[in-house]
Write a protein that holds these residues in place. Sequence first.
Motif, PDB file in Angstrom:
ATOM      1  N   GLU A 205       0.827  -1.204   0.000  1.00 40.98           N
ATOM      2  CA  GLU A 205       0.000   0.000   0.000  1.00 40.98           C
ATOM      3  C   GLU A 205       0.867   1.262   0.000  1.00 40.98           C
ATOM      4  OE1 GLU A 205      -3.529  -0.046   2.715  1.00 40.98           O
ATOM      5  OE2 GLU A 205      -2.644  -1.932   3.385  1.00 40.98           O
ATOM      6  N   LEU A 206       1.899   1.268   0.843  1.00 41.85           N
ATOM      7  CA  LEU A 206       2.765   2.445   0.930  1.00 41.85           C
ATOM      8  C   LEU A 206       3.568   2.629  -0.358  1.00 41.85           C
ATOM      9  CD1 LEU A 206       3.766   4.764   2.671  1.00 41.85           C
ATOM     10  CD2 LEU A 206       5.499   3.236   3.622  1.00 41.85           C
ATOM     11  N   GLU A 207       4.010   1.518  -0.936  1.00 42.47           N
ATOM     12  CA  GLU A 207       4.763   1.606  -2.189  1.00 42.47           C
ATOM     13  C   GLU A 207       3.883   2.183  -3.297  1.00 42.47           C
ATOM     14  OE1 GLU A 207       7.776  -1.231  -4.748  1.00 42.47           O
ATOM     15  OE2 GLU A 207       6.023  -2.163  -3.818  1.00 42.47           O
ATOM     16  N   ARG A 208       2.615   1.780  -3.307  1.00 43.45           N
ATOM     17  CA  ARG A 208       1.688   2.306  -4.314  1.00 43.45           C
ATOM     18  C   ARG A 208       1.533   3.822  -4.167  1.00 43.45           C
ATOM     19  NH1 ARG A 208      -2.529  -0.558  -2.929  1.00 43.45           N
ATOM     20  NH2 ARG A 208      -1.901  -2.344  -4.196  1.00 43.45           N
ATOM     21  N   LEU A 209       1.466   4.288  -2.926  1.00 47.17           N
ATOM     22  CA  LEU A 209       1.342   5.719  -2.668  1.00 47.17           C
ATOM     23  C   LEU A 209       2.585   6.466  -3.145  1.00 47.17           C
ATOM     24  CD1 LEU A 209       0.023   8.211  -1.323  1.00 47.17           C
ATOM     25  CD2 LEU A 209       1.059   7.461   0.836  1.00 47.17           C
ATOM     26  N   VAL A 210       3.765   5.935  -2.810  1.00 47.67           N
ATOM     27  CA  VAL A 210       5.015   6.594  -3.212  1.00 47.67           C
ATOM     28  C   VAL A 210       5.158   6.600  -4.732  1.00 47.67           C
ATOM     29  CG1 VAL A 210       7.532   6.463  -3.078  1.00 47.67           C
ATOM     30  CG2 VAL A 210       6.151   6.050  -1.040  1.00 47.67           C
ATOM     31  N   ASP A 211       4.776   5.484  -5.386  1.00 48.73           N
ATOM     32  CA  ASP A 211       4.857   5.426  -6.853  1.00 48.73           C
ATOM     33  C   ASP A 211       3.932   6.458  -7.500  1.00 48.73           C
ATOM     34  OD1 ASP A 211       6.723   3.421  -6.763  1.00 48.73           O
ATOM     35  OD2 ASP A 211       5.318   1.783  -7.175  1.00 48.73           O
ATOM     36  N   ALA A 212       2.746   6.638  -6.898  1.00 51.48           N
ATOM     37  CA  ALA A 212       1.806   7.624  -7.446  1.00 51.48           C
ATOM     38  C   ALA A 212       2.372   9.034  -7.330  1.00 51.48           C
ATOM     39  CB  ALA A 212       0.462   7.510  -6.728  1.00 51.48           C
ATOM     40  N   LEU A 213       3.039   9.332  -6.219  1.00 58.45           N
ATOM     41  CA  LEU A 213       3.663  10.648  -6.038  1.00 58.45           C
ATOM     42  C   LEU A 213       4.786  10.850  -7.048  1.00 58.45           C
ATOM     43  CD1 LEU A 213       3.862  10.831  -2.137  1.00 58.45           C
ATOM     44  CD2 LEU A 213       2.289  12.095  -3.632  1.00 58.45           C
ATOM     45  N   ALA A 214       5.577   9.780  -7.254  1.00 59.80           N
ATOM     46  CA  ALA A 214       6.688   9.874  -8.208  1.00 59.80           C
ATOM     47  C   ALA A 214       6.175  10.084  -9.631  1.00 59.80           C
ATOM     48  CB  ALA A 214       7.543   8.613  -8.134  1.00 59.80           C
ATOM     49  N   ALA A 215       5.085   9.379  -9.983  1.00 60.09           N
ATOM     50  CA  ALA A 215       4.510   9.519 -11.325  1.00 60.09           C
ATOM     51  C   ALA A 215       3.965  10.919 -11.525  1.00 60.09           C
ATOM     52  CB  ALA A 215       3.415   8.481 -11.524  1.00 60.09           C
ATOM     53  N   ARG A 216       3.368  11.471 -10.474  1.00 60.74           N
ATOM     54  CA  ARG A 216       2.846  12.836 -10.567  1.00 60.74           C
ATOM     55  C   ARG A 216       3.975  13.837 -10.800  1.00 60.74           C
ATOM     56  NH1 ARG A 216       0.686  15.672  -5.285  1.00 60.74           N
ATOM     57  NH2 ARG A 216       2.956  15.914  -5.131  1.00 60.74           N
ATOM     58  N   ASP A 217       5.089  13.647 -10.067  1.00 60.50           N
ATOM     59  CA  ASP A 217       6.230  14.557 -10.237  1.00 60.50           C
ATOM     60  C   ASP A 217       6.835  14.432 -11.622  1.00 60.50           C
ATOM     61  OD1 ASP A 217       5.843  15.440  -7.679  1.00 60.50           O
ATOM     62  OD2 ASP A 217       7.434  14.210  -6.787  1.00 60.50           O
ATOM     63  N   ASP A 218       6.900  13.193 -12.117  1.00 60.68           N
ATOM     64  CA  ASP A 218       7.488  12.985 -13.447  1.00 60.68           C
ATOM     65  C   ASP A 218       6.648  13.627 -14.545  1.00 60.68           C
ATOM     66  OD1 ASP A 218       9.549  11.580 -12.359  1.00 60.68           O
ATOM     67  OD2 ASP A 218       8.726   9.587 -12.769  1.00 60.68           O
ATOM     68  N   SER A 219       5.342  13.681 -14.298  1.00 62.33           N
ATOM     69  CA  SER A 219       4.450  14.260 -15.311  1.00 62.33           C
ATOM     70  C   SER A 219       4.395  15.779 -15.223  1.00 62.33           C
ATOM     71  CB  SER A 219       3.032  13.687 -15.160  1.00 62.33           C
ATOM     72  OG  SER A 219       2.436  14.141 -13.941  1.00 62.33           O
ATOM     73  N   GLY A 220       5.013  16.322 -14.167  1.00 55.57           N
ATOM     74  CA  GLY A 220       5.018  17.759 -13.976  1.00 55.57           C
ATOM     75  C   GLY A 220       3.743  18.304 -13.362  1.00 55.57           C
ATOM     76  N   ALA A 221       2.922  17.424 -12.831  1.00 53.98           N
ATOM     77  CA  ALA A 221       1.635  17.862 -12.243  1.00 53.98           C
ATOM     78  C   ALA A 221       1.888  18.613 -10.954  1.00 53.98           C
ATOM     79  CB  ALA A 221       0.759  16.649 -12.007  1.00 53.98           C
TER      80      ALA A 221
END
Length: 221
Positions: A205-221
């Motif tokens: 669950e925590l890894e999923r949260l961190v991955d979502a944050l990383a994906a958001r940063d990579d997309s520039g959101a």
Amino acid sequence: LQGADAVVATARTLEARPRASGRPVERIPNGCDFEYFASIAPRGRGRRPTIGYYGCIADWFDSDLVADVAERRPDWYFVLIGPTYLADLTRLPALPNVTFPGLVPYGQLLERIERFDVFLLPFRRSPLTDAANPVKAYEILATGRPLVSVPLPELEPFGDLVRRADDAAELERQIEESLAEDGEGLAERRRDFARRNSWDARAVELERLVDALAARDDSGA
């Protein structure tokens, strides 16, 4: 909290305040080392019933509640494992059917609790304990053994896997019914619940949260 991209809370009470202020909050409850606690030896039968607790025996531990039940049932043996430096020990040490083994190292815990027929969570209700998502509840269910607790809010999702009591008479009755349980079905339901709430499951669950944050940063959101 102001600088956090996400906030993780273990309990609904802890989740409410940052959520009310508009912060993104993910609730990830506590969990357990499932494999360790599930490896406990089978529950013994045909001896004096043993009712047990392990953990800190502090000011949030309702020693009077336990003493009331121990006085009512001298035929039961109560074993309370853990440090007692913050506890109210006015009554319990004088009872012949109550013992305090003291602090037990984690690696030796299973051999000390394997004789427990029923586990207790006798906490005093307070803002502290109402906000607690008890690690011990998951660990105890991993053993497959019965757990009787005061009605803590964070135990509501456990359903009928945890018996609840808020006074000595009801605690005695729930322990008595737990001792009379027979069959492997309920024990396996408890273990299955604990397996689904292991630390490994929480890490996913925590890894999923961190991955979502990383994906958001990579997309520039």
